[in-house]
Design an enzyme around this catalytic site. Structure first.
Site, PDB file in Angstrom:
ATOM      1  N   GLY A 141      -8.257  21.227 -68.182  1.00 35.18           N
ATOM      2  CA  GLY A 141      -9.589  21.635 -68.617  1.00 35.18           C
ATOM      3  C   GLY A 141      -9.530  22.813 -69.569  1.00 35.18           C
ATOM      4  N   ALA A 142     -10.319  22.739 -70.620  1.00 35.78           N
ATOM      5  CA  ALA A 142     -10.346  23.804 -71.620  1.00 35.78           C
ATOM      6  C   ALA A 142     -10.691  25.145 -70.990  1.00 35.78           C
ATOM      7  CB  ALA A 142     -11.346  23.463 -72.722  1.00 35.78           C
ATOM      8  N   ASP A 143     -11.615  25.142 -70.045  1.00 32.11           N
ATOM      9  CA  ASP A 143     -12.004  26.388 -69.379  1.00 32.11           C
ATOM     10  C   ASP A 143     -10.844  26.971 -68.590  1.00 32.11           C
ATOM     11  OD1 ASP A 143     -12.168  24.161 -67.663  1.00 32.11           O
ATOM     12  OD2 ASP A 143     -13.818  24.989 -66.497  1.00 32.11           O
ATOM     13  N   ARG A 144     -10.064  26.118 -67.963  1.00 32.16           N
ATOM     14  CA  ARG A 144      -8.914  26.585 -67.181  1.00 32.16           C
ATOM     15  C   ARG A 144      -7.862  27.211 -68.094  1.00 32.16           C
ATOM     16  NH1 ARG A 144      -6.919  21.880 -63.620  1.00 32.16           N
ATOM     17  NH2 ARG A 144      -5.919  23.569 -62.460  1.00 32.16           N
ATOM     18  N   ASP A 159     -11.640  31.083 -60.514  1.00 32.90           N
ATOM     19  CA  ASP A 159     -12.935  30.993 -61.190  1.00 32.90           C
ATOM     20  C   ASP A 159     -13.948  30.341 -60.261  1.00 32.90           C
ATOM     21  OD1 ASP A 159     -15.097  30.708 -62.879  1.00 32.90           O
ATOM     22  OD2 ASP A 159     -13.986  29.730 -64.480  1.00 32.90           O
ATOM     23  N   THR A 173     -30.494  28.207 -38.087  1.00 28.39           N
ATOM     24  CA  THR A 173     -29.945  27.280 -39.075  1.00 28.39           C
ATOM     25  C   THR A 173     -29.454  28.005 -40.323  1.00 28.39           C
ATOM     26  OG1 THR A 173     -31.360  25.497 -38.269  1.00 28.39           O
ATOM     27  CG2 THR A 173     -30.448  25.241 -40.480  1.00 28.39           C
TER      28      THR A 173
END
Length: 194
Positions: free
Chosen positions: A46-49, A68, A123
């Site tokens: 991935g480009a972000d990675r 991230d 809850t």
């Protein structure tokens, strides 16, 4: 660093029409990263990675892990030379919360925050505990396992909207970098100046 390829043509047109410039897209052949992508299928990274490890390594050196907190919670590794060597992808915290809400009939939408106690007495507090402490356990365990498997000390840099929520509980982040992606994009641009 788009991870949604079908928007790239529109972004390219926008840059050409309104800014009179060409778009540089991480992952395309004309974009030089200055690192090797050392995984089985480099084209799948991935480009972000990639941008995250470039930024982390540029600022902090390596080897390192960037964590991230985005749609996915990603753990990405760079070796001492800054090369991308792999990582771990887990469901993002917000994605998990949305699944709780959408896939159950009676669970409400909640915010991610540290509950006062681990044992929820209602809850909402039970959900908050499960999300918060569940992700603390996931992050802590994965970081320990990654470091043990790598076999050398590694810096850990966290980014993303929820990094600050978890930083005090885990104690394994060397730094929180809210602008890691922007720093990485700037570094990629520097590496591609003509």
């Amino acid at each position: 660093a788009s991870v949604v390829p079908n928007v790239n043509p529109n972004l390219r047109r926008l840059c050409q029409t309104y800014f009179n410039t060409e778009l540089l897209i991480v992952g395309e052949p004309d974009c030089k990263l200055g690192i090797k992508v050392l995984i089985e299928r480099p084209q799948d990274a991935g480009a972000d990675r990639l941008v995250g490890v470039i930024a982390g390594h540029t600022k902090y050196g390596g080897p390192l892990i960037t964590v991230d907190f985005g749609s996915a919670t990603t753990f990405d590794l760079a070796d001492k030379d800054g090369n991308f060597i792999g990582g771990v992808l887990a469901a993002g915290v917000e994605l998990t919360l949305e699944s709780f809400y959408l896939m159950t009939a009676r669970l409400p939408r909640i915010r991610v925050e540290k509950p006062a106690k681990v044992i929820g007495t209602g809850t909402v507090t039970a959900m908050q505990s499960g999300i918060f402490w569940g992700y603390v356990g996931l992050i802590d365990s994965l970081l320990r396992r990654i470091k043990a498997e790598y076999g050398q000390p590694m810096k850990v840099i966290a980014t993303g909207g929820l990094a600050n929520v978890f930083k005090d509980e885990i104690g394994l982040f060397d730094a929180i970098e809210p602008d890691l992606m922007s720093l990485g994009l700037l570094e990629v641009w520097r590496r591609n100046r003509r």
